[in-house]
Design an enzyme around this catalytic site. Structure first.
Site, short mmCIF file in Angstrom:
data_model
loop_
_atom_site.label_atom_id
_atom_site.label_comp_id
_atom_site.label_asym_id
_atom_site.label_seq_id
_atom_site.Cartn_x
_atom_site.Cartn_y
_atom_site.Cartn_z
N GLY A 81 77.33 28.25 -85.21
CA GLY A 81 77.28 29.46 -86.19
C GLY A 81 78.46 29.27 -87.06
O GLY A 81 79.22 28.52 -86.64
N GLN A 91 85.13 30.89 -92.91
CA GLN A 91 85.67 29.75 -92.28
C GLN A 91 85.55 28.29 -93.10
O GLN A 91 86.11 27.29 -92.89
CB GLN A 91 84.74 29.47 -90.94
CG GLN A 91 84.87 30.45 -89.92
CD GLN A 91 84.05 30.07 -88.73
OE1 GLN A 91 82.73 30.46 -88.76
NE2 GLN A 91 84.53 29.57 -87.72
N CYS A 140 85.06 28.96 -81.26
CA CYS A 140 85.06 29.10 -82.58
C CYS A 140 85.34 27.71 -83.32
O CYS A 140 86.40 27.15 -82.97
CB CYS A 140 86.05 30.33 -82.86
SG CYS A 140 85.99 30.54 -84.89
N LEU A 141 84.95 27.38 -84.14
CA LEU A 141 85.04 26.20 -85.22
C LEU A 141 86.28 26.14 -85.78
O LEU A 141 86.70 25.41 -86.09
CB LEU A 141 84.02 26.03 -85.85
CG LEU A 141 82.47 25.35 -85.40
CD1 LEU A 141 81.70 25.39 -86.45
CD2 LEU A 141 82.62 24.37 -84.42
N HIS A 178 79.98 37.75 -83.29
CA HIS A 178 81.22 36.63 -83.73
C HIS A 178 81.07 36.71 -84.98
O HIS A 178 82.27 36.65 -85.74
CB HIS A 178 80.85 35.49 -83.08
CG HIS A 178 82.07 34.58 -82.93
ND1 HIS A 178 82.92 34.14 -82.04
CD2 HIS A 178 82.28 33.71 -83.89
CE1 HIS A 178 83.71 33.48 -82.51
NE2 HIS A 178 83.42 33.16 -83.80
N GLU A 179 79.81 36.10 -85.71
CA GLU A 179 79.95 35.65 -87.19
C GLU A 179 80.23 36.89 -87.92
O GLU A 179 81.08 36.90 -89.00
CB GLU A 179 78.76 35.07 -87.42
CG GLU A 179 78.46 33.83 -86.83
CD GLU A 179 79.54 32.88 -86.74
OE1 GLU A 179 80.42 32.80 -87.72
OE2 GLU A 179 79.58 31.91 -85.74
N HIS A 192 83.79 37.84 -88.58
CA HIS A 192 84.58 36.81 -89.37
C HIS A 192 84.38 37.40 -90.92
O HIS A 192 85.48 37.22 -91.45
CB HIS A 192 83.82 35.19 -89.41
CG HIS A 192 84.31 34.29 -88.28
ND1 HIS A 192 85.81 33.98 -88.13
CD2 HIS A 192 83.60 33.81 -87.40
CE1 HIS A 192 85.73 33.15 -87.32
NE2 HIS A 192 84.56 32.80 -86.77
#
Ligand code: ZN
Length: 191
Positions: free
Chosen positions: A43, A48, A91-92, A133-134, A137
């Site tokens: 995701g 991000q 997380c990226l 999670h997304e 963000h």
């Protein structure tokens, strides 16, 4: 476009709704999927990649060949949350950091796709976790905010390393200052 790392100010930005679906947005989404696959993620949210828009993409398989599994969420809203469950997240924007996070076990989410069609999903398991999670963000919330105090303390040295690396890049002129980055986010949000 690149994936930004903690503590880039885009990760603390409350993003604004998307008002137009155009070629530019389609290109952005395609690039986000590419970056996500390259980073071996499932995701990725617009914040991000330093874009202050309410948008995220998911492919729970993480496999670029599985195009049918790609989902684009424009202006998502989580309508319902039910139960709680704990599970590991990464997380990226925090490479290498994985911690248990408590989330709702089930969610109902509505959003628009790239054709402008509204859709609604009721999700559980990994899909529910990924959407929460997304969604966080685009609200400027990070998974580290949702850790227990003990886990937060455990993460502290890693977070300090991220911070040091970011400040070093800024000092070397490889990354603009926070002030300049915030001005750019404000400009994009207004545009
Ligand atoms: Zn993330």
């Amino acid at each position: 476009m690149e994936i930004v790392l903690y503590p880039h100010p885009a990760l603390r930005w409350k993003s604004r709704p998307i008002t137009e679906i155009d070629a530019n947005l389609r290109k952005t989404v395609a690039e986000m999927f590419e970056l996500m696959y390259a980073a071996k993620g499932i995701g990725l949210a617009a914040n991000q990649v330093a874009l202050p828009y309410r948008l995220f993409v998911l492919n729970l398989t993480g496999d670029a060949a599985e195009k049918d599994e790609e989902v684009v969420f424009l202006n998502p809203e989580i309508l319902k949350r039910k139960g709680t469950t704990e599970g590991e997240e990464g997380c990226l924007s925090f490479p290498g950091l994985y911690k248990d996070v408590k989330r709702a076990a089930e969610v109902t989410v509505e959003a628009f796709d790239l054709s402008g069609n509204g859709f609604e999903y009721s999700l559980d398991e990994l899909a529910a976790r990924a959407v929460q999670h997304e969604y966080d963000h685009i609200e400027g919330i990070l998974f580290i905010d949702r850790l227990t105090e003990t886990l937060k303390r455990e993460c502290q040295p890693v977070l300090e390393d991220f911070e040091t690396q970011c400040r070093r890049k800024q000092a070397e002129g490889k990354l603009p200052s926070d002030e300049v980055l915030k001005q750019e986010l404000a400009r994009l949000a207004a545009g």
